[in-house]
Design a protein around this motif. Structure first.
Motif, PDB file in Angstrom:
ATOM      1  N   LEU A 141      36.503  28.931  60.679  1.00 50.19           N
ATOM      2  CA  LEU A 141      36.239  30.180  60.112  1.00 50.19           C
ATOM      3  C   LEU A 141      37.477  30.833  59.279  1.00 50.19           C
ATOM      4  CD1 LEU A 141      34.376  31.993  63.411  1.00 50.19           C
ATOM      5  CD2 LEU A 141      33.472  31.333  61.104  1.00 50.19           C
ATOM      6  N   ALA A 142      38.698  30.352  59.802  1.00 48.69           N
ATOM      7  CA  ALA A 142      40.043  30.902  59.252  1.00 48.69           C
ATOM      8  C   ALA A 142      39.936  29.900  57.883  1.00 48.69           C
ATOM      9  CB  ALA A 142      40.902  30.471  59.838  1.00 48.69           C
ATOM     10  N   LEU A 143      39.496  28.753  57.772  1.00 43.81           N
ATOM     11  CA  LEU A 143      39.459  27.957  56.797  1.00 43.81           C
ATOM     12  C   LEU A 143      38.587  28.444  55.803  1.00 43.81           C
ATOM     13  CD1 LEU A 143      39.751  24.224  57.998  1.00 43.81           C
ATOM     14  CD2 LEU A 143      41.525  25.361  56.784  1.00 43.81           C
ATOM     15  N   GLU A 144      37.353  28.755  56.161  1.00 42.68           N
ATOM     16  CA  GLU A 144      36.285  29.503  55.308  1.00 42.68           C
ATOM     17  C   GLU A 144      36.809  30.725  54.372  1.00 42.68           C
ATOM     18  OE1 GLU A 144      31.680  31.345  55.593  1.00 42.68           O
ATOM     19  OE2 GLU A 144      32.335  29.692  56.883  1.00 42.68           O
ATOM     20  N   ARG A 145      37.428  31.687  55.312  1.00 43.79           N
ATOM     21  CA  ARG A 145      38.174  32.965  54.903  1.00 43.79           C
ATOM     22  C   ARG A 145      39.151  32.517  53.914  1.00 43.79           C
ATOM     23  NH1 ARG A 145      37.167  38.100  53.654  1.00 43.79           N
ATOM     24  NH2 ARG A 145      39.077  39.230  53.829  1.00 43.79           N
ATOM     25  N   LEU A 146      39.836  31.568  54.192  1.00 46.14           N
ATOM     26  CA  LEU A 146      41.069  31.148  53.386  1.00 46.14           C
ATOM     27  C   LEU A 146      40.440  30.527  51.816  1.00 46.14           C
ATOM     28  CD1 LEU A 146      44.058  30.637  53.263  1.00 46.14           C
ATOM     29  CD2 LEU A 146      43.623  28.182  53.878  1.00 46.14           C
ATOM     30  N   PHE A 147      39.274  30.019  51.819  1.00 41.63           N
ATOM     31  CA  PHE A 147      38.714  29.388  50.540  1.00 41.63           C
ATOM     32  C   PHE A 147      38.247  30.620  49.690  1.00 41.63           C
ATOM     33  CE2 PHE A 147      38.391  25.221  52.856  1.00 41.63           C
ATOM     34  CZ  PHE A 147      39.348  24.492  52.497  1.00 41.63           C
ATOM     35  N   GLU A 148      37.722  31.594  50.631  1.00 40.99           N
ATOM     36  CA  GLU A 148      36.942  32.749  49.986  1.00 40.99           C
ATOM     37  C   GLU A 148      37.983  33.424  49.279  1.00 40.99           C
ATOM     38  OE1 GLU A 148      33.204  33.656  53.135  1.00 40.99           O
ATOM     39  OE2 GLU A 148      34.824  34.924  53.207  1.00 40.99           O
ATOM     40  N   LEU A 149      39.122  33.861  50.077  1.00 42.01           N
ATOM     41  CA  LEU A 149      40.236  34.465  49.338  1.00 42.01           C
ATOM     42  C   LEU A 149      40.661  33.653  48.264  1.00 42.01           C
ATOM     43  CD1 LEU A 149      41.941  35.624  52.784  1.00 42.01           C
ATOM     44  CD2 LEU A 149      41.023  37.042  50.932  1.00 42.01           C
ATOM     45  N   CYS A 150      40.950  32.618  48.446  1.00 37.39           N
ATOM     46  CA  CYS A 150      41.552  31.767  47.193  1.00 37.39           C
ATOM     47  C   CYS A 150      40.797  31.946  45.900  1.00 37.39           C
ATOM     48  CB  CYS A 150      41.600  30.353  47.809  1.00 37.39           C
ATOM     49  SG  CYS A 150      42.179  29.362  46.361  1.00 37.39           S
ATOM     50  N   GLU A 151      39.402  31.845  46.295  1.00 40.98           N
ATOM     51  CA  GLU A 151      38.716  32.006  45.233  1.00 40.98           C
ATOM     52  C   GLU A 151      38.764  33.269  44.450  1.00 40.98           C
ATOM     53  OE1 GLU A 151      34.493  30.676  45.241  1.00 40.98           O
ATOM     54  OE2 GLU A 151      35.235  28.969  46.739  1.00 40.98           O
ATOM     55  N   VAL A 152      38.501  34.342  45.341  1.00 40.70           N
ATOM     56  CA  VAL A 152      38.823  35.916  44.746  1.00 40.70           C
ATOM     57  C   VAL A 152      40.133  36.166  44.072  1.00 40.70           C
ATOM     58  CG1 VAL A 152      39.045  37.314  46.797  1.00 40.70           C
ATOM     59  CG2 VAL A 152      37.601  37.905  44.872  1.00 40.70           C
ATOM     60  N   LEU A 153      40.950  35.640  44.962  1.00 41.86           N
ATOM     61  CA  LEU A 153      42.339  36.058  44.311  1.00 41.86           C
ATOM     62  C   LEU A 153      42.691  35.379  42.771  1.00 41.86           C
ATOM     63  CD1 LEU A 153      44.198  36.006  47.607  1.00 41.86           C
ATOM     64  CD2 LEU A 153      43.842  37.998  46.279  1.00 41.86           C
ATOM     65  N   GLN A 154      42.209  34.174  42.750  1.00 41.94           N
ATOM     66  CA  GLN A 154      42.323  33.474  41.549  1.00 41.94           C
ATOM     67  C   GLN A 154      41.509  33.957  40.389  1.00 41.94           C
ATOM     68  OE1 GLN A 154      41.319  29.096  42.281  1.00 41.94           O
ATOM     69  NE2 GLN A 154      43.406  28.806  42.753  1.00 41.94           N
ATOM     70  N   LEU A 155      40.398  34.549  40.860  1.00 43.37           N
ATOM     71  CA  LEU A 155      39.436  35.496  39.848  1.00 43.37           C
ATOM     72  C   LEU A 155      40.203  36.580  39.143  1.00 43.37           C
ATOM     73  CD1 LEU A 155      36.555  35.734  38.369  1.00 43.37           C
ATOM     74  CD2 LEU A 155      36.319  37.272  40.736  1.00 43.37           C
ATOM     75  N   THR A 156      40.822  37.238  40.358  1.00 38.94           N
ATOM     76  CA  THR A 156      41.618  38.609  39.845  1.00 38.94           C
ATOM     77  C   THR A 156      42.828  38.644  39.496  1.00 38.94           C
ATOM     78  OG1 THR A 156      41.496  39.027  42.050  1.00 38.94           O
ATOM     79  CG2 THR A 156      39.707  39.741  41.160  1.00 38.94           C
ATOM     80  N   GLU A 157      43.506  37.635  39.689  1.00 38.43           N
ATOM     81  CA  GLU A 157      45.130  37.567  39.591  1.00 38.43           C
ATOM     82  C   GLU A 157      45.460  37.785  38.071  1.00 38.43           C
ATOM     83  OE1 GLU A 157      48.332  34.503  41.353  1.00 38.43           O
ATOM     84  OE2 GLU A 157      46.954  33.599  39.883  1.00 38.43           O
ATOM     85  N   GLU A 158      46.551  38.720  37.929  1.00 41.01           N
ATOM     86  CA  GLU A 158      46.892  39.288  36.895  1.00 41.01           C
ATOM     87  C   GLU A 158      46.050  39.837  35.821  1.00 41.01           C
ATOM     88  OE1 GLU A 158      49.334  36.324  34.963  1.00 41.01           O
ATOM     89  OE2 GLU A 158      50.429  35.661  36.849  1.00 41.01           O
ATOM     90  N   SER A 159      44.670  40.193  36.223  1.00 43.40           N
ATOM     91  CA  SER A 159      43.996  41.123  35.705  1.00 43.40           C
ATOM     92  C   SER A 159      43.693  42.396  35.977  1.00 43.40           C
ATOM     93  CB  SER A 159      42.495  40.419  35.913  1.00 43.40           C
ATOM     94  OG  SER A 159      42.462  38.951  35.480  1.00 43.40           O
ATOM     95  N   GLU A 160      43.537  43.194  34.936  1.00 44.10           N
ATOM     96  CA  GLU A 160      43.242  44.562  35.230  1.00 44.10           C
ATOM     97  C   GLU A 160      41.639  44.872  35.565  1.00 44.10           C
ATOM     98  OE1 GLU A 160      44.765  47.716  33.042  1.00 44.10           O
ATOM     99  OE2 GLU A 160      46.585  46.730  32.793  1.00 44.10           O
ATOM    100  N   TRP A 161      40.837  44.077  35.260  1.00 50.14           N
ATOM    101  CA  TRP A 161      39.492  44.196  35.471  1.00 50.14           C
ATOM    102  C   TRP A 161      38.740  42.738  35.240  1.00 50.14           C
ATOM    103  CZ3 TRP A 161      36.198  42.886  31.414  1.00 50.14           C
ATOM    104  CH2 TRP A 161      36.887  42.728  30.032  1.00 50.14           C
ATOM    105  N   VAL A 162      37.434  42.697  35.715  1.00 45.53           N
ATOM    106  CA  VAL A 162      36.736  41.345  35.504  1.00 45.53           C
ATOM    107  C   VAL A 162      35.366  41.943  35.249  1.00 45.53           C
ATOM    108  CG1 VAL A 162      37.992  39.953  37.114  1.00 45.53           C
ATOM    109  CG2 VAL A 162      36.164  41.486  37.975  1.00 45.53           C
ATOM    110  N   SER A 163      34.360  41.109  34.601  1.00 49.26           N
ATOM    111  CA  SER A 163      33.072  41.542  34.292  1.00 49.26           C
ATOM    112  C   SER A 163      32.486  41.802  35.541  1.00 49.26           C
ATOM    113  CB  SER A 163      32.347  40.652  33.588  1.00 49.26           C
ATOM    114  OG  SER A 163      32.090  39.466  34.382  1.00 49.26           O
ATOM    115  N   SER A 164      31.561  42.877  35.588  1.00 46.94           N
ATOM    116  CA  SER A 164      30.808  43.471  36.961  1.00 46.94           C
ATOM    117  C   SER A 164      30.222  42.000  37.277  1.00 46.94           C
ATOM    118  CB  SER A 164      29.838  44.591  36.406  1.00 46.94           C
ATOM    119  OG  SER A 164      30.528  45.694  36.238  1.00 46.94           O
ATOM    120  N   SER A 165      29.604  41.365  36.463  1.00 44.28           N
ATOM    121  CA  SER A 165      28.542  40.404  37.149  1.00 44.28           C
ATOM    122  C   SER A 165      29.619  39.361  37.859  1.00 44.28           C
ATOM    123  CB  SER A 165      28.076  39.456  36.042  1.00 44.28           C
ATOM    124  OG  SER A 165      28.953  38.919  35.059  1.00 44.28           O
TER     125      SER A 165
END
Length: 119
Positions: A47-71
């Motif tokens: 479960l911790a590994l799954e959470r780690l992968f989820e966090l990794c994906e969302v943090l990479q998506l939003t890193e150094e961004s002020e916004w992302v597309s709603s989709s």
């Protein structure tokens, strides 16, 4: 002439033997690495590994961004509803990044990563 052919055959056999030894060494190394990975996976909290992968994906998506597309933001929220707090949806098809929530998630990512590395 036959001596040359004999030398070539002997050389070929030696090279073939060396290649076979290399092949078995590589296979052995691969099996050893797979065993190590399996050992790591079985000792870690899935479960911790799954959470780690989820966090990794969302943090990479939003890193150094002020916004992302709603989709894109909605894709992340579909993965985990907790990520809803990370985004502030506006009517302009943009999802603005909540920097405090980003920091909290980043800290959680680091904590989980350290915990899993200590296992």
């Amino acid at each position: 002439m036959e001596t040359g052919v004999c030398d070539i055959n002997t050389e070929s056999r030696q090279k073939l033997n060396e290649l076979e030894k290399s092949k078995y060494k590589l296979k052995s190394d691969i099996l050893e690495k797979k065993r190590d990975l399996l050992h790591i996976k079985t000792n870690q909290n899935p479960l911790a590994l799954e959470r780690l992968f989820e966090l990794c994906e969302v943090l990479q998506l939003t890193e150094e961004s002020e916004w992302v597309s709603s989709s894109m933001a909605m894709k992340a929220v579909r993965v985990n509803k907790d990520f809803l707090r990370l985004f502030d949806f506006k009517g302009d098809a943009k999802a603005y990044i909540n920097k405090e929530e980003f920091s909290r998630l980043h800290e959680e990512f680091i904590r989980i990563k350290l915990e899993q590395n200590n296992i």
